[in-house]
Each structure stands twice: as structure tokens, then as C-alpha cells.
Design a protein around this motif. Structure first.
Motif, PDB file in Angstrom:
ATOM      1  N   SER A 102       0.834  -1.208   0.000  1.00  0.00           N
ATOM      2  CA  SER A 102       0.000   0.000   0.000  1.00  0.00           C
ATOM      3  C   SER A 102       0.863   1.250   0.000  1.00  0.00           C
ATOM      4  N   SER A 103       0.268   2.334  -0.437  1.00  0.00           N
ATOM      5  CA  SER A 103       0.878   3.660  -0.373  1.00  0.00           C
ATOM      6  C   SER A 103      -0.249   4.669  -0.298  1.00  0.00           C
ATOM      7  N   GLY A 104      -0.359   5.350   0.843  1.00  0.00           N
ATOM      8  CA  GLY A 104      -1.472   6.274   1.023  1.00  0.00           C
ATOM      9  C   GLY A 104      -2.796   5.538   0.922  1.00  0.00           C
ATOM     10  N   PRO A 105      -3.736   6.053   0.111  1.00  0.00           N
ATOM     11  CA  PRO A 105      -5.046   5.392  -0.012  1.00  0.00           C
ATOM     12  C   PRO A 105      -5.049   4.189  -0.952  1.00  0.00           C
ATOM     13  N   LEU A 106      -3.904   3.918  -1.617  1.00  0.00           N
ATOM     14  CA  LEU A 106      -3.834   2.825  -2.594  1.00  0.00           C
ATOM     15  C   LEU A 106      -3.451   1.520  -1.903  1.00  0.00           C
ATOM     16  N   GLU A 123       4.958   2.697  -4.318  1.00  0.00           N
ATOM     17  CA  GLU A 123       5.537   4.019  -4.095  1.00  0.00           C
ATOM     18  C   GLU A 123       4.627   5.040  -4.759  1.00  0.00           C
ATOM     19  N   ARG A 124       3.871   5.769  -3.937  1.00  0.00           N
ATOM     20  CA  ARG A 124       2.876   6.727  -4.434  1.00  0.00           C
ATOM     21  C   ARG A 124       1.912   6.017  -5.399  1.00  0.00           C
ATOM     22  N   ASP A 125       1.893   6.426  -6.677  1.00  0.00           N
ATOM     23  CA  ASP A 125       0.980   5.809  -7.639  1.00  0.00           C
ATOM     24  C   ASP A 125       1.635   4.697  -8.444  1.00  0.00           C
ATOM     25  N   MET A 126       2.861   4.344  -8.073  1.00  0.00           N
ATOM     26  CA  MET A 126       3.587   3.301  -8.789  1.00  0.00           C
ATOM     27  C   MET A 126       3.499   1.979  -8.016  1.00  0.00           C
ATOM     28  N   THR A 150      -0.266   3.319 -11.938  1.00  0.00           N
ATOM     29  CA  THR A 150      -1.693   3.051 -11.762  1.00  0.00           C
ATOM     30  C   THR A 150      -2.576   4.135 -12.356  1.00  0.00           C
ATOM     31  N   ARG A 151      -1.998   5.284 -12.733  1.00  0.00           N
ATOM     32  CA  ARG A 151      -2.807   6.379 -13.295  1.00  0.00           C
ATOM     33  C   ARG A 151      -2.997   6.241 -14.796  1.00  0.00           C
ATOM     34  N   ALA A 152      -2.193   5.399 -15.442  1.00  0.00           N
ATOM     35  CA  ALA A 152      -2.203   5.316 -16.903  1.00  0.00           C
ATOM     36  C   ALA A 152      -3.204   4.275 -17.394  1.00  0.00           C
ATOM     37  N   ALA A 153      -3.708   4.505 -18.611  1.00  0.00           N
ATOM     38  CA  ALA A 153      -4.627   3.542 -19.218  1.00  0.00           C
ATOM     39  C   ALA A 153      -3.903   2.232 -19.503  1.00  0.00           C
ATOM     40  N   ASP A 154      -2.648   2.339 -19.971  1.00  0.00           N
ATOM     41  CA  ASP A 154      -1.790   1.172 -20.123  1.00  0.00           C
ATOM     42  C   ASP A 154      -0.741   1.261 -19.013  1.00  0.00           C
ATOM     43  N   PRO A 155      -0.949   0.570 -17.907  1.00  0.00           N
ATOM     44  CA  PRO A 155      -0.148   0.834 -16.705  1.00  0.00           C
ATOM     45  C   PRO A 155       1.300   0.361 -16.765  1.00  0.00           C
TER      46      PRO A 155
END
Length: 500
Positions: free
Chosen positions: A272-276, A313-316, A331-336
Motif C-alpha cells: 500500500s501507499s497512502g489510499p492505494l 511508491e505513491r501511484d507506482m 496506476t494512473r495510466a490507461a496502459d499501466p
């Protein structure tokens, strides 16, 4: 607090002269500075003046005596309280030599501390953590020693390793297989042999996990919020609130749209990282969950093989898999998928990361150091065993292997060096948690051990479980473990500081 400090002056005066003589011998000996690599303090480089030359107050004492008296105060007090008393006393917390002497006193004269590089080491943080660890766990030590033989029935290393090999070899096909679970009598529920001392600062609770198969992974979430997640071979991830009721409260089981379980294969790892929150499974997927939305599904990442380890790590999200690959996802990308790395010649079993480095351990008996910023492999270290768990802080790395050994490595100038190894457990070291002043290890030999992270590790306490321990997670003041069990219902042991 100032009154207490003056009282401590009176109590300490009788032993100050002797202690100062001992300290002088240690600092000027041929062995001690080499062991500690001590740095001269400001007061040692100059003639140590008294902060005040008039009167009979505490500050009129020679500075060496004030420093010696302060060494008997808790580290937390030196850092947080003395600066509020006066500016002069606040300088006691800036003396690196004093912190090094305190750390050596805590770890013992025969131990080397820290094990890794001493440059930029956070001595004050290490001392605070060591004192907290000693205060929490030494009350359990005698009870654990008396019951070590009573635990009995430890699986041999060969049998446990054969089981791990069977799990890994079946990983590629496990995604579509159903989990077979045989329920047994609830009265056979696993439990821990623990101290019954009422004076212990720790509270031990058992979470009735809500799982119907072995718990492979646990993860603490939110720190002070005392939330945790558990992943199991029943293909589910459960979310818990440790603050609710004497035994915690099961909030809910994570499930995606149109599904009745979290995954279609064993849940093997969590990060996990933050809310993820990310969960990895033998079904070759990483599922993403939003903790701020109550655990709502956030996304799905399809991999090409069973996912065996994760880091966030954050959104990664970083995933190590059975097909020898270490994959990096945004995790933010359409193709992650950002990058797929083949750093090893066998399954990637463990990893740890920060914003600069990725450390990974594989069944090929190597550990790799990858520079995320430069985008290149910096080094691979060949071992005689394979790592199952990794943890690092600063420049110091601690890892557990398949032979019961705990390894120490250092990261210095973008290189990875194997320092030493210690015989800590009798079978697979399935979990390691390291911070500057604390070390937790757990094993399939059915023990969880709490140590000071020196060389050799100073074991404060050994906790015995009646099933193999798959991992441990620590977020002060909480310790939680996940374990195998052939008994039903499955439960999760937790230790937490009272009145958190």
C-alpha cells in the motif's frame, strides 16, 4: 519535568565520577573507537566549559557531568522535553558522540552497531526505537525461554522448503484452480504461547480472520487508524479495524464488480501507499483498491504469471512474478506497464523499494540493486541461498533466506555489499522488518523473534506459534503476523500497545 531532572541529578551524582572515568577509558581505548567509529562531539573538541559559572544550579555543573546525567534520561525525553526546559539543555540532543555511547550501552559492548555504514546514520532515532523495543518486549523474554521446548513439533527445513517449492511450481496454473479447504473443529483453533504478565505494556488479541484457508499475507494500514488487511488462500482480502471491540472488527471483504471473491487464485502479497492498496495473486493479476472509498475497486493489472511480491511508491506499483520478471506499473495510466525487467534467472520472491532504488531477491540465489533514476542494474550479489524477505532503511539492508539465516547488506555509493549472516531461525525466514533501532523476524519454524539490529542480533524475545509463520508486519506500536494452519477457524495474532 525540570524538578524531575534535578531529582535525577541527586540520584546520579554518586555514580557520575565512576561513570566518567569508565567513559574516558572507553573513548581513549584502542578497541572501542574502532568498533563504534565514534565522532568527536563539540564538547570533546574544545575545553568543555560549564554552561554557567555562577550559582549552584544544574547548569553550573561541568558540561561533562550534565551530559552524563542526561544519559540516564529516556532518549525521548532528551529529544522532546529538554529543549523546552532551556536552550542550553536542548543542545544535549545534538551531541552525536553521546548518542553513539548510548546506543553502544543498549546493544552491549560485544556487539557492533550499526551493522551498515555509519555515515548519515540517525543515532537519536535508533536510540529511541531501541529503548521502546526493550520496554515493550523484554517482559516476554523469560516466559518465551521457559516455553521454547513446549512449543515443539517444528517442521524440518526440508519439509517446509518442499512445500514452498510445490506452491511456487504450481503458481502458473493456480489462477483458475479452486481452493480446497477442509474445515476442522473450531476448538482446535491455533493460538500463541504468550506471557500472561499483567504488567506488560503490550496487549495480545486474536483476530477471527474470517478466512477459511491459510493467511499468506497481512498489511498494516493507516498507522494510528490501526487498520489492517489480510490475504488468504481462500482468494479473499479482508479489511480489519483493530480499534473496534476487544478482538477487532471485520469491516468487509474486498470484491470487484460482478465477483464474489477478491481474486480467482491464492492471494499471495499485499502492498500500500497512502489510499492505494494493491493485492497480488496466483491468478496473475494485481488488483487495486481505494481505501478512502471504503475499499472500492480502483483497477486491475493483468500480468503474465503468478504475482509473488509487491511494493508501492505513491501511484507506482512494483510486482515480482514467477516468470522471473520485475514489472513497474503506473496506476494512473490507461496502459499501466511502464517497464518490465528481467534481472534474475528464476522466480522473483521478494522486493523492497524507495524513490531511488529497487532491491529484489530471487530463487536463483541472487539479490539485485536497480537504480530507478538511471534506469539500470547497478549490481547483483550472488548468495549460497535464496532470499524470501527483504527490508531496508537508510543504507542498511536485512534479509531472510530459506536456510534460517538472516543476512545484512549495505548500500554505499550505489553499490551493494554483503556484510554478514547470522543463524537466527531453524527454517525459512519468511518475514523481516528493519528500522534503525528494531528488527523483527519470523519463520516457518513457528517463531517470531524481536531483536536489536546489531551484529550479532540481540534477541529480546521469542514468541512461539503453533503453525508456520508466513510473514510479519510492524507499525509501532502494532505487530501482526500471518500464518499457515491446518486447523479451523483461521485466526490472526496481533500485539498492540495498550491504549493506542
Amino acid at each position: 519535568m525540570l524538578a524531575s531532572f534535578y531529582a535525577l541529578v541527586i540520584q546520579s551524582m554518586s555514580r557520575t565520577s565512576v561513570a566518567l572515568e569508565d567513559e574516558e577509558k572507553l573513548v581513549h581505548s584502542d578497541v572501542y573507537p574502532h568498533r563504534l567509529n565514534l565522532e568527536p562531539s563539540i564538547s570533546a573538541m574544545e575545553t568543555s566549559p560549564s554552561p554557567s559559572s555562577n550559582g549552584t544550579t544544574l547548569l553550573s555543573l561541568p558540561w561533562e557531568i550534565v551530559t552524563q546525567i542526561a544519559s540516564h534520561l529516556p532518549a525521548q525525553c532528551v529529544i522532546n522535553v529538554l529543549p523546552q526546559v532551556c536552550q542550553t539543555l536542548g543542545k544535549l540532543g545534538e551531541d552525536r558522540l553521546a548518542w553513539q555511547l548510548r546506543a553502544q550501552k543498549l546493544s552491549g559492548p560485544a556487539a557492533s552497531f550499526p551493522v551498515g555504514p555509519k555515515e548519515d546514520f540517525d543515532w537519536s532515532k535508533a536510540c529511541v526505537e531501541m529503548e521502546q523495543l526493550i520496554g515493550c518486549w523484554t517482559g516476554h523474554e523469560n516466559q518465551a525461554e521457559r516455553q521454547e521446548e513446549a512449543a515443539g513439533g517444528v517442521n524440518s527445513e526440508n519439509l517446509v522448503e518442499m512445500q514452498l517449492d510445490a506452491d511456487l511450481n504450481g503458481a502458473a496454473e493456480a489462477g483458475e484452480e479452486n481452493v480446497q479447504v477442509q474445515s476442522q473443529n473450531a476448538s482446535d483453533s491455533p493460538h500463541l504461547i504468550e506471557s500472561s504478565s499483567t504488567s506488560s505494556p503490550l496487549e495480545h488479541i486474536i483476530l477471527p480472520s474470517g478466512h477459511i484457508a491459510d493467511v499468506n499475507c497481512v498489511l498494516l494500514l493507516g498507522g494510528e487508524e490501526a487498520l489492517c488487511a489480510s490475504g488468504s488462500r481462500d482468494r479473499n482480502v479482508n479489511l480489519w479495524d483493530l480499534r473496534e471491540s476487544p478482538r477487532g472488527k471485520l469491516m468487509h471483504t474486498l470484491a470487484g464488480r460482478g465477483t464474489i471473491s477478491t481474486h480467482r487464485g491464492w492471494v499471495w502479497c499485499l502492498a500500500s501507499s497512502g489510499p492505494l492498496l494493491a493485492s497480488g495473486s496466483f491468478d496473475s493479476t494485481v488488483r487495486l483498491w481505494d481505501l478512502e472509498a471504503g475499499g472500492a475497486e480502483r483497477g486491475l493489472i493483468q500480468c503474465k504469471a503468478a504475482v509473488l511480491c509487491l511494493s508501492c511508491e505513491r501511484d507506482m506499483v512494483l510486482a515480482g512474478s514467477h516468470d522471473q520478471k520485475l514489472s513497474i506499473f503506473d496506476t494512473r495510466a490507461a496502459d499501466p506497464l511502464v517497464k518490465s525487467l528481467r534481472l534474475h534467472g528464476d522466480a522473483v520472491l521478494c522486493l523492497a523499494s524507495d524513490d531511488q532504488y529497487i532491491l529484489s531477491g530471487s530463487k536463483d540465489q541472487t539479490v539485485a540493486l536497480f537504480d530507478r533514476r538511471a534506469g539500470k542494474l547497478l549490481q547483483k550479489v550472488q548468495l549460497r541461498s535464496y532470499l524470501l524477505s527483504l527490508s531496508y532503511s537508510g543504507r542498511e539492508v536485512w534479509a531472510g533466506d530459506n536456510r534460517g539465516l538472516v543476512h545484512t547488506l549495505s548500500m554505499h555509493n550505489s553499490s551493494l555489499t554483503h556484510i554478514s549472516q547470522f543463524n537466527v531461525h531453524r527454517s525459512l525466514v519468511t518475514g523481516v522488518h528493519y528500522s534503525p533501532g528494531a528488527l523483527y523476524t519470523c519463520s516457518s519454524d513457528r517463531t517470531i523473534k524481536v531483536h536489536l539490529p546489531c551484529a550479532p542480533p540481540k534477541t529480546l524475545c521469542t514468541l512461539h506459534h503453533q503453525a508456520g509463520v508466513n510473514g510479519t508486519r510492524v507499525e509501532i506500536p502494532i505487530l501482526i503476523i500471518d500464518s499457515d494452519s491446518y486447523r479451523f477457524p483461521i485466526s490472526i495474532p496481533v500485539w498492540l500497545k495498550k491504549n493506542i
